[in-house]
Design an enzyme around this catalytic site. Sequence first.
Site, PDB file in Angstrom:
ATOM      1  N   ASP A 134       8.702  45.024  17.353  1.00 39.49           N
ATOM      2  CA  ASP A 134      10.154  44.959  17.486  1.00 39.49           C
ATOM      3  C   ASP A 134      10.645  45.992  18.506  1.00 39.49           C
ATOM      4  O   ASP A 134      11.513  45.718  19.330  1.00 39.49           O
ATOM      5  CB  ASP A 134      10.806  45.202  16.118  1.00 39.49           C
ATOM      6  CG  ASP A 134      10.240  44.275  15.058  1.00 39.49           C
ATOM      7  OD1 ASP A 134      10.402  43.058  15.200  1.00 39.49           O
ATOM      8  OD2 ASP A 134       9.591  44.757  14.106  1.00 39.49           O
ATOM      9  N   VAL A 194       0.235  45.118   8.571  1.00 41.78           N
ATOM     10  CA  VAL A 194       0.829  44.173   9.525  1.00 41.78           C
ATOM     11  C   VAL A 194       1.243  42.885   8.813  1.00 41.78           C
ATOM     12  O   VAL A 194       2.286  42.300   9.100  1.00 41.78           O
ATOM     13  CB  VAL A 194      -0.167  43.855  10.663  1.00 41.78           C
ATOM     14  CG1 VAL A 194       0.420  42.841  11.641  1.00 41.78           C
ATOM     15  CG2 VAL A 194      -0.574  45.136  11.389  1.00 41.78           C
ATOM     16  N   GLY A 195       0.411  42.442   7.868  1.00 45.48           N
ATOM     17  CA  GLY A 195       0.661  41.175   7.170  1.00 45.48           C
ATOM     18  C   GLY A 195       2.006  41.193   6.460  1.00 45.48           C
ATOM     19  O   GLY A 195       2.356  42.178   5.799  1.00 45.48           O
ATOM     20  N   ASN A 196       2.758  40.133   6.594  1.00 50.71           N
ATOM     21  CA  ASN A 196       4.115  40.077   6.043  1.00 50.71           C
ATOM     22  C   ASN A 196       4.168  39.653   4.575  1.00 50.71           C
ATOM     23  O   ASN A 196       3.318  38.894   4.151  1.00 50.71           O
ATOM     24  CB  ASN A 196       4.949  39.097   6.882  1.00 50.71           C
ATOM     25  CG  ASN A 196       5.417  39.760   8.158  1.00 50.71           C
ATOM     26  OD1 ASN A 196       5.756  40.941   8.158  1.00 50.71           O
ATOM     27  ND2 ASN A 196       5.419  39.007   9.247  1.00 50.71           N
ATOM     28  N   GLN A 213      -5.461  34.727  14.183  1.00 50.08           N
ATOM     29  CA  GLN A 213      -5.113  34.744  15.616  1.00 50.08           C
ATOM     30  C   GLN A 213      -4.717  36.132  16.134  1.00 50.08           C
ATOM     31  O   GLN A 213      -5.024  36.462  17.276  1.00 50.08           O
ATOM     32  CB  GLN A 213      -4.057  33.690  15.956  1.00 50.08           C
ATOM     33  CG  GLN A 213      -2.776  33.761  15.159  1.00 50.08           C
ATOM     34  CD  GLN A 213      -1.589  33.212  15.934  1.00 50.08           C
ATOM     35  OE1 GLN A 213      -1.721  32.786  17.078  1.00 50.08           O
ATOM     36  NE2 GLN A 213      -0.419  33.244  15.320  1.00 50.08           N
ATOM     37  N   HIS A 217      10.963  44.836   8.925  1.00 52.53           N
ATOM     38  CA  HIS A 217      10.519  43.995  10.035  1.00 52.53           C
ATOM     39  C   HIS A 217      10.994  42.568   9.754  1.00 52.53           C
ATOM     40  O   HIS A 217      10.240  41.712   9.334  1.00 52.53           O
ATOM     41  CB  HIS A 217       8.987  44.061  10.143  1.00 52.53           C
ATOM     42  CG  HIS A 217       8.427  42.973  11.003  1.00 52.53           C
ATOM     43  ND1 HIS A 217       8.582  42.957  12.355  1.00 52.53           N
ATOM     44  CD2 HIS A 217       7.736  41.856  10.697  1.00 52.53           C
ATOM     45  CE1 HIS A 217       8.005  41.873  12.854  1.00 52.53           C
ATOM     46  NE2 HIS A 217       7.485  41.188  11.867  1.00 52.53           N
TER      47      HIS A 217
HETATM   48  N1  LIG Z   1       4.632  43.276  11.340  1.00 46.38           N
HETATM   49  C1  LIG Z   1       4.641  42.544  12.446  1.00 46.38           C
HETATM   50  O1  LIG Z   1       5.230  42.916  13.455  1.00 46.38           O
HETATM   51  C2  LIG Z   1       3.935  41.215  12.517  1.00 46.38           C
HETATM   52  C3  LIG Z   1       3.912  40.518  13.726  1.00 46.38           C
HETATM   53  C4  LIG Z   1       3.240  39.300  13.788  1.00 46.38           C
HETATM   54  C5  LIG Z   1       2.628  38.789  12.656  1.00 46.38           C
HETATM   55  N2  LIG Z   1       2.687  39.469  11.480  1.00 46.38           N
HETATM   56  C6  LIG Z   1       1.992  38.977  10.275  1.00 46.38           C
HETATM   57  O2  LIG Z   1       0.608  39.195  10.418  1.00 46.38           O
HETATM   58  C7  LIG Z   1      -0.111  38.312   9.570  1.00 46.38           C
HETATM   59  C8  LIG Z   1      -1.275  37.668  10.296  1.00 46.38           C
HETATM   60  O3  LIG Z   1      -0.817  36.856  11.350  1.00 46.38           O
HETATM   61  P1  LIG Z   1      -1.815  35.880  12.129  1.00 46.38           P
HETATM   62  O4  LIG Z   1      -0.986  35.201  13.147  1.00 46.38           O
HETATM   63  O5  LIG Z   1      -3.042  36.591  12.548  1.00 46.38           O
HETATM   64  O6  LIG Z   1      -2.157  34.838  10.964  1.00 46.38           O
HETATM   65  P2  LIG Z   1      -3.433  33.886  10.830  1.00 46.38           P
HETATM   66  O7  LIG Z   1      -3.068  32.923   9.760  1.00 46.38           O
HETATM   67  O8  LIG Z   1      -3.881  33.395  12.146  1.00 46.38           O
HETATM   68  O9  LIG Z   1      -4.570  34.856  10.278  1.00 46.38           O
HETATM   69  C9  LIG Z   1      -4.500  35.472   9.032  1.00 46.38           C
HETATM   70  C10 LIG Z   1      -5.908  35.625   8.522  1.00 46.38           C
HETATM   71  O10 LIG Z   1      -5.849  36.408   7.333  1.00 46.38           O
HETATM   72  C11 LIG Z   1      -6.798  35.884   6.455  1.00 46.38           C
HETATM   73  N3  LIG Z   1      -6.522  36.329   5.090  1.00 46.38           N
HETATM   74  C12 LIG Z   1      -5.680  35.801   4.176  1.00 46.38           C
HETATM   75  N4  LIG Z   1      -5.763  36.477   3.024  1.00 46.38           N
HETATM   76  C13 LIG Z   1      -6.670  37.449   3.192  1.00 46.38           C
HETATM   77  C14 LIG Z   1      -7.192  38.455   2.350  1.00 46.38           C
HETATM   78  N5  LIG Z   1      -6.803  38.583   1.076  1.00 46.38           N
HETATM   79  N6  LIG Z   1      -8.113  39.303   2.863  1.00 46.38           N
HETATM   80  C15 LIG Z   1      -8.534  39.165   4.125  1.00 46.38           C
HETATM   81  N7  LIG Z   1      -8.085  38.229   4.970  1.00 46.38           N
HETATM   82  C16 LIG Z   1      -7.158  37.378   4.505  1.00 46.38           C
HETATM   83  C17 LIG Z   1      -6.695  34.389   6.653  1.00 46.38           C
HETATM   84  O11 LIG Z   1      -7.842  33.726   6.167  1.00 46.38           O
HETATM   85  C18 LIG Z   1      -6.581  34.305   8.169  1.00 46.38           C
HETATM   86  O12 LIG Z   1      -7.852  34.237   8.797  1.00 46.38           O
HETATM   87  C19 LIG Z   1       0.943  37.333   9.048  1.00 46.38           C
HETATM   88  O13 LIG Z   1       1.318  37.752   7.752  1.00 46.38           O
HETATM   89  C20 LIG Z   1       2.086  37.514   9.999  1.00 46.38           C
HETATM   90  O14 LIG Z   1       3.317  37.156   9.411  1.00 46.38           O
HETATM   91  C21 LIG Z   1       3.313  40.677  11.402  1.00 46.38           C
HETATM   92  C1  LIG Z   2      11.539  41.756   5.133  1.00 47.13           C
HETATM   93  O1  LIG Z   2      10.784  41.369   6.272  1.00 47.13           O
HETATM   94  C2  LIG Z   2       9.676  40.521   6.026  1.00 47.13           C
HETATM   95  C3  LIG Z   2       8.946  40.288   7.307  1.00 47.13           C
HETATM   96  O2  LIG Z   2       9.700  39.602   8.238  1.00 47.13           O
HETATM   97  C4  LIG Z   2      10.155  39.226   5.407  1.00 47.13           C
HETATM   98  O3  LIG Z   2       9.038  38.413   5.096  1.00 47.13           O
HETATM   99  C5  LIG Z   2      10.949  39.551   4.161  1.00 47.13           C
HETATM  100  O4  LIG Z   2      11.447  38.356   3.614  1.00 47.13           O
HETATM  101  C6  LIG Z   2      12.073  40.520   4.463  1.00 47.13           C
HETATM  102  N1  LIG Z   2      12.722  40.883   3.226  1.00 47.13           N
HETATM  103  C7  LIG Z   2      13.808  40.276   2.767  1.00 47.13           C
HETATM  104  C8  LIG Z   2      14.239  40.690   1.385  1.00 47.13           C
HETATM  105  O5  LIG Z   2      14.420  39.442   3.415  1.00 47.13           O
END
Ligand SMILES: NC(=O)c1ccc[n+]([C@@H]2O[C@H](COP(=O)([O-])OP(=O)(O)OC[C@H]3O[C@@H](n4cnc5c(N)ncnc54)[C@H](O)[C@@H]3O)[C@@H](O)[C@H]2O)c1
Ligand SMILES: *[C@@H]1O[C@H](CO)[C@@H](O)[C@H](O)[C@H]1NC(C)=O
Length: 334
Positions: free
Chosen positions: A159, A129-131, A15, A187
């Site tokens: 943030d 970006v992925g958490n 998404q 984050h």
């Molecule tokens: N740092 C930030 O500020 C922040 C903010 C929002 C979301 N996030 C994180 O971003 C990530 C994505 O969010 P989303 O809402 O798009 O999730 P989502 O589930 O809609 O999409 C994630 C996509 O990643 C794919 N994926 C999983 N493993 C993969 C891999 N090894 N290689 C390639 N693709 C893979 C999944 O199939 C899915 O299509 C989540 O981890 C979310 O927590 C981070």
């Molecule tokens: C640090 O932030 C990430 C993203 O929100 C979270 O998944 C993680 O659990 C946090 N680390 C700890 C040790 O809480």
Amino acid sequence: MADGLKVLVTGAAGQIAYSLLYSIANGDVFGKDKSITLVMLDIAPMAEALKGVVMELQDCALPSLKNVISTTDVKEAFTDIDFAILVGAMPRRQGMERKDLLKANAKIFVEQGQALEKYAKKTVKVLVVGNPANTNCLIALTCAPSIPKTNFTCLTRLDQNRAQSQIASRLGVSNDSVSNMIIWGNHSSTQFPDAAHASAVVGGSTANAVEAVKDDAWLNGDFISTVQKRGGAVIAARKLSSAMSAAKAICDHVRDWYFGTKGDKWTSMGIYSNGSHYGLPENIVYSVPVRIAPGGEYTVVEGLKISDFARSKMDATAQELLEERNAAWDFLPT
Ligand SMILES: NC(=O)c1ccc[n+]([C@@H]2O[C@H](COP(=O)([O-])OP(=O)(O)OC[C@H]3O[C@@H](n4cnc5c(N)ncnc54)[C@H](O)[C@@H]3O)[C@@H](O)[C@H]2O)c1
Ligand SMILES: *[C@@H]1O[C@H](CO)[C@@H](O)[C@H](O)[C@H]1NC(C)=O
Ligand SMILES: *[C@@H]1O[C@H](CO)[C@@H](O)[C@H](O)[C@H]1NC(C)=O
Ligand SMILES: *[C@@H]1O[C@H](CO)[C@@H](O)[C@H](O)[C@H]1NC(C)=O
Ligand SMILES: *[C@@H]1O[C@H](CO)[C@@H](O)[C@H](O)[C@H]1NC(C)=O
């Protein structure tokens, strides 16, 4: 058109990507005059959905989008890329232990770090970006030793934008009137949104945000907790995590990294901490304020006065990251 850029987005069928890909392809991030080759990686079960996204991108008929490659193959995805925006990650499933989540993500970011090392340009810039974004970023850079550590960052711009918007609406000024907000640390809900050095344009003149707001109880209380918990509040309301605002923040982050910050302005990003800034521990990825030169070289904003209140908040989020790193290290190849 100027020389093109090859940009990888992982999690491309998800998404956030759905809100992000258009902006990149349309030139809103790297400029209208850059031709873009967009590489989209997702996992095999999403291959069909990915095809639909490719069709939609083609149907946008964008002049700056030169080529679209969609793949489920890591080698193909990482070959010769200039920018990697690593969005895809393993989400937390119900009943999943924190350790299992960390392990699943370590596996992904070890593989992608190794792919960066083997296949990407050595000048590649990587945004995670992925958490858990900070720790995933640390894992990736550790697995790509021939690429400078400074070329890896993680996203805390969402943030920062949240914090900026809170201050702006409090003051009744537009969002772009508030600048130099800082996000320190992870984050997560221990991040420290710090308005002490921010400024706001109110009634035509620039003031320190704290002096303009004139409400320390709010700034040290509800302001911080609202920003820290905003992600959860969006999930509670939408039953889905932030995607539009996350995509917008990714664009802001990458645009600033590519074109640089303006004048005296700074921005926050998660960077590799080498132990020489603000007494922060070495070898974690921690969000700090940076100024960025055109082309991407950045320097940490030095010399900010840190109050005792700020110090304790900064240390708490650092401590969390140290613990997470130590737990993740069990899952790294030796
Ligand atoms: N740092 C930030 O500020 C922040 C903010 C929002 C979301 N996030 C994180 O971003 C990530 C994505 O969010 P989303 O809402 O798009 O999730 P989502 O589930 O809609 O999409 C994630 C996509 O990643 C794919 N994926 C999983 N493993 C993969 C891999 N090894 N290689 C390639 N693709 C893979 C999944 O199939 C899915 O299509 C989540 O981890 C979310 O927590 C981070
Ligand atoms: C640090 O932030 C990430 C993203 O929100 C979270 O998944 C993680 O659990 C946090 N680390 C700890 C040790 O809480
Ligand atoms: C990234 O790596 C290259 C060298 O491979 C370097 O020229 C560039 O300045 C690095 N740093 C940043 C922040 O992009
Ligand atoms: C900041 O922007 C958001 C929408 O992007 C808007 O809802 C909010 O009112 C703006 N704040 C101010 C003070 O204008
Ligand atoms: C950390 O990086 C800065 C540049 O950002 C450099 O000036 C400093 O010497 C480095 N410190 C260590 C311990 O490597």
